[in-house]
Design a protein around this motif. Structure first.
Motif, PDB file in Angstrom:
ATOM      1  N   LYS A 180     -17.335  -7.969  -0.896  1.00  0.00           N
ATOM      2  CA  LYS A 180     -16.507  -7.072  -1.716  1.00  0.00           C
ATOM      3  C   LYS A 180     -16.747  -5.583  -1.467  1.00  0.00           C
ATOM      4  CE  LYS A 180     -15.548 -10.374  -5.345  1.00  0.00           C
ATOM      5  NZ  LYS A 180     -15.596 -10.694  -6.779  1.00  0.00           N
ATOM      6  N   THR A 181     -17.785  -5.240  -0.734  1.00  0.00           N
ATOM      7  CA  THR A 181     -18.025  -3.841  -0.384  1.00  0.00           C
ATOM      8  C   THR A 181     -18.287  -3.773   1.114  1.00  0.00           C
ATOM      9  OG1 THR A 181     -19.083  -3.490  -2.534  1.00  0.00           O
ATOM     10  CG2 THR A 181     -19.408  -1.775  -0.871  1.00  0.00           C
ATOM     11  N   ASN A 199     -16.737  -2.344  -7.335  1.00  0.00           N
ATOM     12  CA  ASN A 199     -17.561  -2.673  -6.174  1.00  0.00           C
ATOM     13  C   ASN A 199     -17.907  -1.471  -5.316  1.00  0.00           C
ATOM     14  OD1 ASN A 199     -17.416  -5.431  -6.870  1.00  0.00           O
ATOM     15  ND2 ASN A 199     -15.332  -5.508  -6.007  1.00  0.00           N
ATOM     16  N   THR A 236     -13.462  -0.475  -0.617  1.00  0.00           N
ATOM     17  CA  THR A 236     -13.332  -1.540  -1.620  1.00  0.00           C
ATOM     18  C   THR A 236     -11.855  -1.821  -1.851  1.00  0.00           C
ATOM     19  OG1 THR A 236     -13.475   0.128  -3.363  1.00  0.00           O
ATOM     20  CG2 THR A 236     -15.488  -1.090  -2.860  1.00  0.00           C
ATOM     21  N   ARG A 237     -11.595  -2.950  -2.489  1.00  0.00           N
ATOM     22  CA  ARG A 237     -10.219  -3.276  -2.868  1.00  0.00           C
ATOM     23  C   ARG A 237      -9.979  -2.820  -4.296  1.00  0.00           C
ATOM     24  NH1 ARG A 237      -8.373  -9.269  -1.036  1.00  0.00           N
ATOM     25  NH2 ARG A 237      -7.319  -9.262  -3.058  1.00  0.00           N
ATOM     26  N   ASP A 282     -21.247 -10.792  -0.872  1.00  0.00           N
ATOM     27  CA  ASP A 282     -20.065 -11.297  -1.582  1.00  0.00           C
ATOM     28  C   ASP A 282     -18.751 -10.853  -0.945  1.00  0.00           C
ATOM     29  OD1 ASP A 282     -19.821  -8.638  -2.329  1.00  0.00           O
ATOM     30  OD2 ASP A 282     -20.155  -8.982  -4.469  1.00  0.00           O
ATOM     31  N   SER A 341     -10.579  -5.322  -6.820  1.00  0.00           N
ATOM     32  CA  SER A 341     -11.946  -5.865  -6.797  1.00  0.00           C
ATOM     33  C   SER A 341     -12.079  -7.163  -6.000  1.00  0.00           C
ATOM     34  CB  SER A 341     -12.483  -6.113  -8.220  1.00  0.00           C
ATOM     35  OG  SER A 341     -12.509  -4.908  -8.937  1.00  0.00           O
ATOM     36  N   GLY A 342     -11.107  -7.468  -5.158  1.00  0.00           N
ATOM     37  CA  GLY A 342     -11.175  -8.693  -4.370  1.00  0.00           C
ATOM     38  C   GLY A 342     -12.054  -8.546  -3.142  1.00  0.00           C
ATOM     39  N   THR A 343     -12.051  -9.604  -2.338  1.00  0.00           N
ATOM     40  CA  THR A 343     -12.859  -9.593  -1.124  1.00  0.00           C
ATOM     41  C   THR A 343     -12.113  -8.846  -0.017  1.00  0.00           C
ATOM     42  OG1 THR A 343     -11.982 -11.769  -0.605  1.00  0.00           O
ATOM     43  CG2 THR A 343     -14.150 -11.678  -1.644  1.00  0.00           C
TER      44      THR A 343
END
Ligand code: FEO
Ligand code: CA
Ligand code: CA
Ligand code: CA
Length: 726
Positions: A674-675, A208, A717-718, A672, A721-723
């Motif tokens: 995520k970024t 992300n 970002t995580r 979303d 790839s999570g929120t």
């Protein structure tokens, strides 16, 4: 803030603390409201007026669909470990998160220019194609494959970023500003092109994280020299006629672009805040002017014999430089730049999807130290509403309500849609009563004494009203605030928020105010002393965040209920200072940036000079409640107020801390979640080229870096790839 360690001496250094509101303090309604408040406080509850407002509010106009005021349908739960306060020279994020740098001062947007060299050797002209300085407000617009606005797209978009000012003396020039009474032309030219806005295409690669797409056809710079149109009431007015535009239809440049806004049709709004940085006025100019003009100039902080801190007007006889002198030098306004001050302080609309479109100064939204312009969620059949703040001590909060009602077919309508919604409407200013109720006071020529009969300033028409919105607001008795900064509207329940960053101009309730000093009031209630090391800071040094709910849930309402969502404070402050009960996981000072992301998560950013002996500036995440979820309180200094529910570790938590001597400002989150993008402005601002206090962003990855500090956009970002944040 302006930092110049080797400055040509200016007569009057300007910062966004400068007071220019000289009007008498207490309006009669304030006094009546204060009496009512004392009565209701004695009875131990919110007033009948407030209770009626709170009880009668529906949420029909809100964007959250099935949301209610009593529960949060998204069940947002903060899902990260709080970052500790610190003084490191890098961005600290929670465990499991990572950062990258999207772009920094001087990075080339196009091919053909060399990479930034860390020595200030880049040409002035190249800044028409490089990322500017002083990253501030920004917005992410999803980009479809056919080059249109797609509000749901997260992996590809256009990022519009404000470049508020040049952070001296670091990145821009080889050896800082050349000293002397007159500026060097090539340096000023570079500064003119380093201001404004950048638009850059951004794209996800793996995961992300996002990168800038160098050479994209959408990449664009708008600077303090870019041609733009006037629209709305002041278009073609005598007030904005200049040698450049003798018919007052256009002007050049947007300047000191602080916060921002966006529109539901997919355009960017950039707002002109501290334009007094660049506008000078000569000694003896008052005698060349009508008395009324002098009143207007003084009210906007531009007395005669005022040099501008940047001294751009001293760089030579070219029109590029001469235009920054707001003095009468020719026979008529068509022969000089006496009106240049009237060409700044506006909201400017930019279509990021059309790189050749002409930006527009949307004058219906008023002229002041425009921090930003934040829309309420658009609802089909309802007007477009923008909330706005005037960032100076004792200035006001405004609201614009469009005449046209929202038609979703106007998405991707560009500047044509902008004209439809932003050129005709009603401008209001806020009045906060002591009992938790409030009114939007209309600023329309010919109504409520805003006309030629007004004693302090004889208004001529609506062009005059929007150009001198502050004076019209004075006439209506609006509430003077503790420096309005960013605002935002909760997409889950329609309530609007605005940060009030701090105010050193409040005096104790027992004191006799002098000059423009004010006693606290219910909406700006605290007076106390905060120590920064051994330095005493009095007034409201830590700031607070106010919020309001429009009557009947209608964005066009002319009354509202308000409370103070959060009082910023040190966790160890007295309980009548730390009124929100902040603790080590969430204490902060001087809220500035504020943003509701698409999920309804609230982000709070700081631009602080009070708690910086303990921690660098920071960003917090919050899950807010609603207006009225706290109760009445008595603030330090003895003023009664209405506050929100206390902060807890569950509903307000520190998400990151920035590098040394920076401000955290500007934020955008992809749909979303995520970024996340945020900006670091002026890292190392208290240092100098020879004695830097920061080497960020290089210091983020290089231990012991000696590179020049630069303002930059950071991508969070995580790792899984999570929120973000939840
Ligand atoms: Fe540019 Fe009011 O901050
Ligand atoms: Ca302190
Ligand atoms: Ca700000
Ligand atoms: Ca600020």
């Amino acid at each position: 803030m302006i930092t110049r360690s080797t400055p040509p001496v200016a007569a009057s250094q300007y910062d966004d603390n400068e007071i220019v509101n000289p009007t008498a303090s207490a309006h009669m309604d304030d006094i009546l409201a204060a009496r009512l408040s004392r009565r209701s406080a004695l009875k131990g509850g919110v007033s009948a007026t407030t209770a009626a407002l709170l009880g009668g509010l529906g949420l029909t106009a809100c964007g959250g669909g099935n949301s209610t005021a009593t529960e949060n349908p998204k069940a947002l739960v903060l899902g990260f470990n709080a970052v500790a306060k610190n003084l490191s020279d890098w961005v600290t994020v929670p465990d499991g998160y990572q950062v990258s740098i999207l772009h920094a001062l001087g990075d080339p947007l196009q091919f053909g220019d060399e990479s930034w060299k860390n020595d200030g050797s880049e040409t002035a002209d190249s800044y028409n194609r490089r990322v500017g300085d002083g990253h501030d407000g920004m917005y992410f617009f999803g980009l479809s494959e056919d080059g249109k606005y797609d509000a749901g797209r997260s992996d590809r978009g256009l990022l519009a970023v404000n470049h508020e000012y040049v952070v001296q003396p670091y990145g821009l020039h080889p050896a800082g500003i050349t000293a002397g009474a007159a500026r060097v032309a090539s340096e000023v030219e570079k500064e003119i092109y380093a201001h404004g806005v950048s638009v850059a295409e951004v794209k996800r690669g793996t995961g992300n994280d996002m990168s800038m797409v160098r050479g994209s056809r959408f990449n664009r710079r708008i600077t303090s020299a870019t041609e733009m149109a006037f629209t709305g009431p002041a278009k073609g007015s005598a007030l904005v006629k200049t040698k450049f535009s003798t018919d007052g239809l256009k002007t050049r440049g947007t300047n000191n672009n602080c916060a921002n806004g966006y529109t539901p049709w997919g355009t960017y709004l950039t707002c002109e805040e501290n334009w007094l940085n660049v506008v000078a006025r000569a000694a003896g100019d008052n005698a060349q002017r009508a008395a009324k003009e002098v009143v207007g100039l003084n009210r906007y902080g531009l007395p005669e014999n005022r040099k501008n801190p940047y001294l751009w007007d001293t760089a030579g006889t070219s029109d590029l430089f001469v235009r920054w002198t707001s003095s009468v030098t020719g026979a008529t306004a068509a022969d000089d730049y006496r009106n240049i001050a009237n060409t700044f302080g506006w909201v400017v609309e930019i279509d990021p999807f059309n790189a050749t479109s002409t930006p527009a100064k949307r004058t219906a939204l008023g002229r002041f130290n425009h921090e930003g312009a934040w829309p309420a969620p658009a609802v089909v059949g309802q007007p477009i509403v923008m909330y706005m703040g005037d960032d100076a001590r004792n200035e006001y909060i405004y609201k614009f309500v469009s005449k046209a009602v929202w038609d979703a077919n106007d998405v991707n309508g560009g500047m044509t849609a902008g004209s439809k919604y932003l050129d005709e409407g009603t401008l209001y200013v806020a009045k906060f009563n002591a009992d938790g109720s409030g009114q939007w006071l209309e600023l329309t020529f010919g109504k409520n004494g805003i006309d030629a009969s007004n004693a302090s300033y004889a208004f001529a028409d609506q062009a005059d009203v929007v150009t001198h919105a502050r004076i019209a607001a004075d006439v209506r008795g609006a509430t003077k605030m503790d420096r309005p900064e960013w605002g935002g509207v909760n997409p889950l329940n329609g309530e609007a928020y605005m940060t009030l960053t701090n105010n050193s101009n409040r005096v104790a309730t027992t004191a006799t105010p002098t000059g423009s000093q004010l006693k606290p009031d219910a909406a700006n209630p605290r007076y106390y002393e905060d120590m920064k090391g051994t330095t005493s800071q009095k007034g409201n040094p830590n700031g607070h965040i106010i919020r309001w709910r429009e009557a009947n849930g209608s964005v066009a309402a002319t009354s509202f209920a308000w409370d103070i969502y959060l009082f910023a404070a040190q966790s160890d402050a007295a309980s009548n200072v730390n009124l929100s009960g902040l603790t080590a996981v969430n204490d902060f000072s001087s809220p500035d940036g504020l943003y509701f992301d698409p999920r309804g998560l609230l982000w709070i950013q700081t631009d602080d000079g009070a708690y910086t002996d303990v921690t660098n500036c920071m960003m917090l995440a919050a899950v807010p409640g609603k207006v009225g979820d706290g109760g009445t309180a008595t603030a330090a200094g003895g003023t009664a107020t209405v506050k929100g529910a206390n902060a807890t570790a569950d509903n307000v938590r520190r998400f990151l801390v920035g590098p040394k001597d920076c401000e955290i400002t500007g934020i955008a989150v992809t749909p979303d979640g995520k970024t996340l993008f945020f900006n670091v402005q002026h890292p190392g601002e208290n240092g100098s080229l020879n004695s830097p206090t920061s080497a960020w962003p290089a210091s983020q990855t290089e231990t012991g870096s000696t590179k020049r500090p630069r303002s930059a956009t950071v991508v969070v970002t995580r790792k899984d790839s999570g929120t973000i944040g939840v």
